[in-house]
Design a protein around this motif. Structure first.
Motif, PDB file in Angstrom:
ATOM      1  N   GLN A  45     -28.216  17.765  -5.345  1.00 41.85           N
ATOM      2  CA  GLN A  45     -29.034  17.404  -6.504  1.00 41.85           C
ATOM      3  C   GLN A  45     -29.678  18.644  -7.112  1.00 41.85           C
ATOM      4  N   PRO A  46     -28.871  19.543  -7.659  1.00 38.60           N
ATOM      5  CA  PRO A  46     -29.422  20.796  -8.181  1.00 38.60           C
ATOM      6  C   PRO A  46     -30.230  20.571  -9.460  1.00 38.60           C
ATOM      7  N   THR A  47     -31.281  21.368  -9.614  1.00 37.49           N
ATOM      8  CA  THR A  47     -32.027  21.350 -10.876  1.00 37.49           C
ATOM      9  C   THR A  47     -31.348  22.263 -11.901  1.00 37.49           C
ATOM     10  N   PRO A  95     -25.616   7.544 -13.181  1.00 36.29           N
ATOM     11  CA  PRO A  95     -26.069   6.155 -13.302  1.00 36.29           C
ATOM     12  C   PRO A  95     -25.090   5.141 -12.692  1.00 36.29           C
ATOM     13  N   ASP A  96     -25.379   3.851 -12.920  1.00 38.36           N
ATOM     14  CA  ASP A  96     -24.542   2.770 -12.400  1.00 38.36           C
ATOM     15  C   ASP A  96     -23.092   2.891 -12.861  1.00 38.36           C
ATOM     16  N   PRO A 106     -30.747   8.252  -7.718  1.00 40.07           N
ATOM     17  CA  PRO A 106     -29.707   7.727  -8.611  1.00 40.07           C
ATOM     18  C   PRO A 106     -28.758   6.812  -7.835  1.00 40.07           C
ATOM     19  N   PRO A 107     -28.131   5.838  -8.516  1.00 39.55           N
ATOM     20  CA  PRO A 107     -27.195   4.928  -7.851  1.00 39.55           C
ATOM     21  C   PRO A 107     -26.070   5.649  -7.108  1.00 39.55           C
ATOM     22  N   THR A 166     -25.352  14.907  -8.206  1.00 39.57           N
ATOM     23  CA  THR A 166     -26.046  13.990  -9.097  1.00 39.57           C
ATOM     24  C   THR A 166     -27.383  14.587  -9.512  1.00 39.57           C
ATOM     25  N   GLN A 167     -28.036  13.928 -10.465  1.00 37.42           N
ATOM     26  CA  GLN A 167     -29.332  14.403 -10.933  1.00 37.42           C
ATOM     27  C   GLN A 167     -30.395  14.194  -9.864  1.00 37.42           C
ATOM     28  N   PRO A 168     -31.473  14.954  -9.908  1.00 35.17           N
ATOM     29  CA  PRO A 168     -32.569  14.757  -8.950  1.00 35.17           C
ATOM     30  C   PRO A 168     -33.166  13.360  -9.050  1.00 35.17           C
ATOM     31  N   ASP A 169     -33.801  12.917  -7.981  1.00 37.00           N
ATOM     32  CA  ASP A 169     -34.507  11.632  -8.000  1.00 37.00           C
ATOM     33  C   ASP A 169     -35.548  11.657  -9.113  1.00 37.00           C
TER      34      ASP A 169
END
Length: 315
Positions: free
Chosen positions: A66-68, A14-15, A51-52, A36-39
């Motif tokens: 962005q791995p699941t 996040p931010d 994500p930011p 980071t997390q996936p879109d």
């Protein structure tokens, strides 16, 4: 280890994490990849939104992963190709397995938004406001397999303002966390930081918040409700209902006067705000957000939706 720039993999979403990432990008070391997390689908149109941290990394030309799933051999081997000296984690949103914690020579360190061991968990900043903490801060820890249980590398404190919201405290701690992180990394590289074990007997938790946590119980003390409203601003927000419509409340003030009216009863509603009876004392709200509309001052809301004294907000 030599004084060459460290190769750092950053993990965050996040931010709050983006502020830390920006500090690393601007710092003396090299961010070689961002995880980071996936879109996620957001808004009424459910548009996929990055994500930011992804936006920031791509603008800086840094590879983004962005791995699941992160507990896989493929992901582990993929990180190895970047030859990281250190992994920095800030609000990534997942527990790292032992294999990742042990991957870089300097291990994994975490930027946490509280003075550990207080407020371990996903929402330390919100809970600090909700619980009326006069002081909070940032803790940099050497990560282990527990939830925020690793050894402390560095702490930095900050006083909270009387009208502090989770949003304003996020901004302050993001700045403080970035500076504290850079100091901790320098100390790690130079061998001047000695990790200190947490006192687990003093630990408290800050669990993830849900939207329903914002439902206001007017039978509570006005001060408790006031802190809830500030602690859930800007998300997930505190709310009540009027004629079946959800109203989100902001900019609260406790008035030290009791009322004989039932808790939740509107005592006055004018340009000053909406004054409501509580279990103890009364609460004045200056801003409101009706369901499906923008946040506005109470005076603007009342122009089209007058509220008569004696009306009751319901849970």
């Amino acid at each position: 280890m030599s004084k060459r720039p460290l190769r750092i993999i950053f993990m965050g979403t996040p931010d709050f994490a983006a502020a830390t990432l920006q500090a690393l990008i601007d710092g003396p070391d090299e961010v070689v990849a961002v995880v980071t997390q996936p879109d996620r689908a957001k808004g009424r149109g459910k548009k996929l939104t990055p994500p930011p941290t992804k936006v920031l990394a791509e603008a800086a030309g840094i590879p983004v992963l962005q791995p699941t799933k992160i507990k896989t051999e493929a992901f582990h081997n993929g990180l190895l190709t970047y030859q990281p000296d250190l992994i920095v984690v800030t609000a990534y949103g997942r527990i790292l397995p032992k294999s990742l914690l042990e991957l870089p020579p300097l291990g994994c360190i975490n930027v946490h938004g509280s003075l550990l061991p207080k407020y371990r968990g996903a929402a330390p900043i919100q809970w600090a406001v909700i619980n009326g903490e006069k002081e909070t801060g940032i803790t940099i820890i050497q990560m282990n397999e527990g939830m925020d249980t690793g050894d402390i590398l560095l702490k930095a404190k900050i006083n909270t303002a009387p009208d502090e919201t989770a949003g304003s405290l996020f901004d302050k701690l993001a700045v403080l966390g970035s500076a504290t992180l850079l100091t901790a990394i320098k100390g790690l590289q130079e061998g001047t930081i000695i990790p200190v074990a947490q006192d687990h007997d003093l630990a408290t938790v800050a669990p993830m918040l849900k939207k329903n946590d914002g439902l206001i119980d007017w039978h509570k003390d006005a001060k408790e409700i006031e802190r809830l409203i500030r602690g859930l601003d800007p998300w997930p927000t505190a709310f009540c209902f009027l004629d079946g419509t959800r109203l989100r409340l902001f900019r609260p003030e406790v008035l030290h006067q009791d009322s004989e009216m039932q808790p939740g009863t509107v005592l006055q509603a004018d340009k000053r705000g909406i004054l409501v009876a509580c279990g103890h004392n009364t609460l004045l709200t200056r801003e409101i957000q009706p369901e499906g509309k923008k946040r506005m001052d109470v005076d603007s809301f009342l122009c089209g939706h007058p509220i008569a004294p004696g009306t009751r907000f319901v849970q």
